[in-house]
Design an enzyme around this catalytic site. Structure first.
Site, short mmCIF file in Angstrom:
data_model
loop_
_atom_site.label_atom_id
_atom_site.label_comp_id
_atom_site.label_asym_id
_atom_site.label_seq_id
_atom_site.Cartn_x
_atom_site.Cartn_y
_atom_site.Cartn_z
N ASP A 166 5.46 -4.72 -1.66
CA ASP A 166 6.47 -3.68 -1.47
C ASP A 166 7.12 -3.77 -0.09
O ASP A 166 6.69 -4.54 0.76
CB ASP A 166 5.85 -2.29 -1.69
CG ASP A 166 4.52 -2.09 -0.96
OD1 ASP A 166 4.18 -2.94 -0.11
OD2 ASP A 166 3.84 -1.10 -1.24
N ASN A 182 -3.47 9.40 -2.65
CA ASN A 182 -3.13 10.04 -3.94
C ASN A 182 -3.33 9.09 -5.13
O ASN A 182 -2.88 9.37 -6.24
CB ASN A 182 -1.68 10.55 -3.92
CG ASN A 182 -0.66 9.43 -3.73
OD1 ASN A 182 -1.03 8.26 -3.66
ND2 ASN A 182 0.61 9.79 -3.68
N HIS A 231 -2.12 5.98 -5.37
CA HIS A 231 -1.04 5.02 -5.65
C HIS A 231 -1.48 3.59 -5.35
O HIS A 231 -2.37 3.36 -4.53
CB HIS A 231 0.27 5.39 -4.94
CG HIS A 231 0.32 5.14 -3.46
ND1 HIS A 231 0.88 6.04 -2.57
CD2 HIS A 231 -0.08 4.09 -2.69
CE1 HIS A 231 0.81 5.55 -1.35
NE2 HIS A 231 0.23 4.38 -1.39
N GLU A 252 3.87 5.63 -7.15
CA GLU A 252 3.33 6.97 -6.92
C GLU A 252 2.84 7.58 -8.23
O GLU A 252 3.18 7.09 -9.32
CB GLU A 252 4.44 7.86 -6.33
CG GLU A 252 4.97 7.37 -4.98
CD GLU A 252 4.00 7.62 -3.82
OE1 GLU A 252 2.78 7.76 -4.05
OE2 GLU A 252 4.48 7.65 -2.68
C1 GLP Z 1 1.06 2.12 1.68
C2 GLP Z 1 1.20 0.81 0.92
C3 GLP Z 1 0.06 0.58 -0.04
C4 GLP Z 1 -1.25 0.82 0.68
C5 GLP Z 1 -1.32 2.24 1.19
C6 GLP Z 1 -2.61 2.57 1.88
O1 GLP Z 1 1.51 3.22 0.98
N1 GLP Z 1 2.43 0.74 0.19
O2 GLP Z 1 0.13 -0.74 -0.55
O3 GLP Z 1 -2.32 0.57 -0.21
O4 GLP Z 1 -0.26 2.39 2.12
O5 GLP Z 1 -2.56 2.20 3.24
P1 GLP Z 1 -3.80 2.14 4.18
O6 GLP Z 1 -4.52 0.88 3.84
O7 GLP Z 1 -3.23 2.08 5.57
O8 GLP Z 1 -4.62 3.35 3.95
#
Ligand code: GLP
Length: 255
Positions: A67, A136, A138, A143
């Protein structure tokens, strides 16, 4: 689906890097799906170590990132382009031509998303996809409520996701409202999945992912349907799980 509980985030990272390294050793032209966020950083550090100290060769490896925020230039410090080059690509012998990251500055975003999907097919499909998980539930930027069959497209970010990610920006206002993300169907097409989580903030999402019903309201639950998915978590992220899980995979699964 295999759930593995490690004592520490470092042990989690070593195992996930080893699973990815195994795929590359087995298939030098492996197609990797990569993730951003703080969780995969330890995996990238370990892959860099494997490259520098043990000669893990990325020269033919092809990558596709999950992404990217819409509207951030590639050199913006919070863009996922910048993140990937800083935290992985510039430290390994990857060919820049083999790196694919969604382009949040594309003029024709739907056209770009179609092209991105086509490139994955042309590359032979993803051999292994690394995933984090949002608080959440995702995955990538899919989402809650995202279609479980979705493909690469633009998504509006949840307020919760913007707040979670605000720590990387100067203020909540600066967090983009939209992102380009691989769809859940795109992710499920990968031949192998690794989902990582650390810390108690992910415990509820991990409980629902591993032991809850499959639902679009918790997109990560879809991994239950994948034939080769490994969920690796630390003790804190595992703290709400009710069943017993091992600390080692039953086998090192090759793609
Ligand atoms: C973002 C990314 C996800 C990731 C999430 C969690 O939203 N798009 O791919 O899994 O963050 O991030 P973190 O690993 O910093 O908790």
């Amino acid at each position: 689906m295999e759930v593995i509980i490690k004592e520490t985030p470092e042990e989690m990272s070593r195992l996930s890097a080893e699973l990815i390294a195994e795929v590359i050793r087995h298939k030098p032209r492996a197609v990797l799906g990569l993730a951003t966020g703080s969780t995969p950083l330890g995996t990238y550090k370990e892959l860099i170590r494997l490259h520098k100290q043990e000669g893990l060769d990325f020269s033919r490896v092809v990558t596709f990132n999950l992404d990217e925020y819409v509207g951030l230039a590639h050199d913006h410090p919070q863009s996922y382009h910048y993140f990937m080059w800083e935290n992985l690509f510039k430290h390994i012998n990857i060919n820049a031509k083999n790196v694919h990251i969604p382009d949040g500055t594309a003029k024709d975003i739907p056209g770009f998303c179609r092209w991105y999907e086509e490139q994955m097919v042309k590359a032979g499909g993803l051999d292994i996809q690394l995933l984090g998980i949002g608080g959440n539930g995702h995955i990538a930027f899919n989402e809650p409520g995202s279609s479980l069959g979705s493909r690469t497209r633009v998504k509006t970010l949840d307020e919760k996701t913007r707040q979670d990610n605000a720590r990387f920006f100067r203020s909540l206002n600066e967090v983009p409202k939209y992102a380009i993300t691989m769809g859940i169907g795109t992710i499920m097409d990968s031949r192998q999945l690794i989902l990582l989580a650390t810390g108690s903030g992910k415990a509820e999402a991990i409980l629902r992912t591993c032991e809850g019903p499959i639902t679009a309201m918790v997109p990560a639950t879809i991994v239950q349907l994948h034939p080769k998915a490994t969920i690796i978590v630390d003790k804190q992220a595992a703290s709400k799980l009710t069943r017993e899980y091992p600390a080692e995979p039953s086998v090192l699964v090759l793609a």
